[in-house]
Enzyme design. Structure first.
Site, PDB file in Angstrom:
ATOM      1  N   SER A  84      -1.501  -0.849  -4.129  1.00  0.00           N
ATOM      2  CA  SER A  84      -2.657  -0.268  -3.598  1.00  0.00           C
ATOM      3  C   SER A  84      -2.473   1.257  -3.102  1.00  0.00           C
ATOM      4  O   SER A  84      -1.272   1.631  -2.667  1.00  0.00           O
ATOM      5  CB  SER A  84      -3.212  -1.054  -2.068  1.00  0.00           C
ATOM      6  OG  SER A  84      -3.867  -0.112  -1.648  1.00  0.00           O
ATOM      7  N   HIS A  88       0.932  -1.177  -0.027  1.00  0.00           N
ATOM      8  CA  HIS A  88       0.030   0.028  -0.001  1.00  0.00           C
ATOM      9  C   HIS A  88       0.803   1.166   0.018  1.00  0.00           C
ATOM     10  O   HIS A  88       2.079   1.304   0.917  1.00  0.00           O
ATOM     11  CB  HIS A  88      -1.032   0.017   1.258  1.00  0.00           C
ATOM     12  CG  HIS A  88      -1.928   1.058   1.175  1.00  0.00           C
ATOM     13  ND1 HIS A  88      -2.681   1.574   0.186  1.00  0.00           N
ATOM     14  CD2 HIS A  88      -1.707   2.303   2.282  1.00  0.00           C
ATOM     15  CE1 HIS A  88      -3.431   2.486   0.555  1.00  0.00           C
ATOM     16  NE2 HIS A  88      -2.864   3.099   1.647  1.00  0.00           N
ATOM     17  N   SER A  89       0.672   2.048  -0.854  1.00  0.00           N
ATOM     18  CA  SER A  89       1.228   3.449  -1.017  1.00  0.00           C
ATOM     19  C   SER A  89       2.691   3.394  -1.418  1.00  0.00           C
ATOM     20  O   SER A  89       3.020   2.765  -2.294  1.00  0.00           O
ATOM     21  CB  SER A  89       1.016   4.104   0.203  1.00  0.00           C
ATOM     22  OG  SER A  89       1.358   5.709   0.121  1.00  0.00           O
ATOM     23  N   LEU A  90       3.718   3.602  -0.409  1.00  0.00           N
ATOM     24  CA  LEU A  90       4.960   3.534  -0.731  1.00  0.00           C
ATOM     25  C   LEU A  90       5.262   2.008  -0.797  1.00  0.00           C
ATOM     26  O   LEU A  90       6.198   1.499  -1.537  1.00  0.00           O
ATOM     27  CB  LEU A  90       5.876   4.065   0.705  1.00  0.00           C
ATOM     28  CG  LEU A  90       7.455   3.473   0.738  1.00  0.00           C
ATOM     29  CD1 LEU A  90       8.109   3.935  -0.334  1.00  0.00           C
ATOM     30  CD2 LEU A  90       8.156   4.069   2.122  1.00  0.00           C
ATOM     31  N   ALA A 115       3.468   0.090  -2.327  1.00  0.00           N
ATOM     32  CA  ALA A 115       3.362  -0.746  -3.497  1.00  0.00           C
ATOM     33  C   ALA A 115       4.455  -0.607  -4.579  1.00  0.00           C
ATOM     34  O   ALA A 115       4.971  -1.427  -5.254  1.00  0.00           O
ATOM     35  CB  ALA A 115       2.051  -0.035  -4.238  1.00  0.00           C
TER      36      ALA A 115
END
Length: 250
Positions: A122, A95-97, A99
């Site tokens: 994500s 998720h975020s970083l 990903a």
């Protein structure tokens, strides 16, 4: 100093043992996030799936360790530590970083002949897209305000004291995310699934679709109502997406 041989006991958290699992899911936290964020996913998917949550240096029980400076260094360390594990068909989820890190680790694994069976990204724009962002340069109050703005529905629940203690790790992670640039053209051989909130200030739906440029296999996108932490509101649906990826993709 960065360890040349990272210790799996520090990096890898298995909240629910799954010794008979035939597939694996590796979870990469967001900027400032910790392995414990994925505890509910481990509970939901074990014992059919071996769920590993990554614990980056500089947070929780690793808070006294040096922070890793950039995505490439972090990805090198994570790739090395995952290589110590028994081989299983593996899905990478970030998720975020996380990903971006999952993508870079997937690339490294593929080059080493250990490609994952799927990547689930994500809340993060495609690796080739860029924004002129400098949140990591804000003062402490500005950084705290940015964090609260990304998850306004839960802003009142965020513990101010704990957040301030975590600021060095949060700032370092934001710096790694914001200074990341794609090192040349990269396309994975595995499928990519992208999950995103339709009101995410850090990743528009169009930016999320850019992930399709980075796979030679299938591409799929799921859009939910919500902001950057849409997955808090849609935890059950996200968990089912991961169950499908872990049990079907291989």
């Amino acid at each position: 100093m960065i360890d040349s041989e990272p210790d799996p006991r520090l990096w890898l958290r298995r909240y629910v043992p799954a010794p008979e699992a035939r597939t694996r899911l590796v979870c990469f936290p967001h900027a400032g996030g910790a392995a414990s964020y994925f505890h509910p996913i481990a509970t939901a998917l074990a014992p059919q799936t071996d769920v590993i949550s990554l614990q980056y240096p500089g947070r929780q029980d690793r808070r006294h360790e040096p922070l890793l400076p950039d995505v490439a260094t972090m990805a090198d360390q994570i790739t090395a530590v995952l290589a110590t594990q028994e081989p299983l068909p593996t899905v990478l989820f970030g998720h975020s970083l996380g990903a971006t890190l999952a993508f870079e680790v997937a690339w490294r694994q593929e080059q080493a002949g250990r490609a994952p069976v799927s990547l689930v990204a994500s809340g993060r724009r495609g690796p080739g897209t860029t924004r002129d962002e400098a949140v990591h340069r804000l003062d402490d109050e500005g950084l705290l305000a940015e964090i609260r703005s990304m998850d306004p529905g839960n802003a009142a629940l965020l513990n101010d004291e704990i957040m301030r203690m975590s600021l060095p790790a949060i700032r370092s992670d934001f710096r790694a995310a914001e200074l990341y640039t794609l090192p040349g053209e990269r396309r994975l051989s595995c499928p990519i699934t992208v999950l995103v909130g339709d009101r995410d200030p850090k990743c528009t739906v169009d930016e999320a679709r850019e992930w399709q440029e980075h796979t030679r296999d299938r591409f799929r996108i799921r859009v939910w109502p919500g902001g950057h932490f849409y997955l808090t509101e849609h935890a059950s649906a996200v968990t089912e997406e991961l169950r499908t990826a872990a049990l079907v993709e291989h």
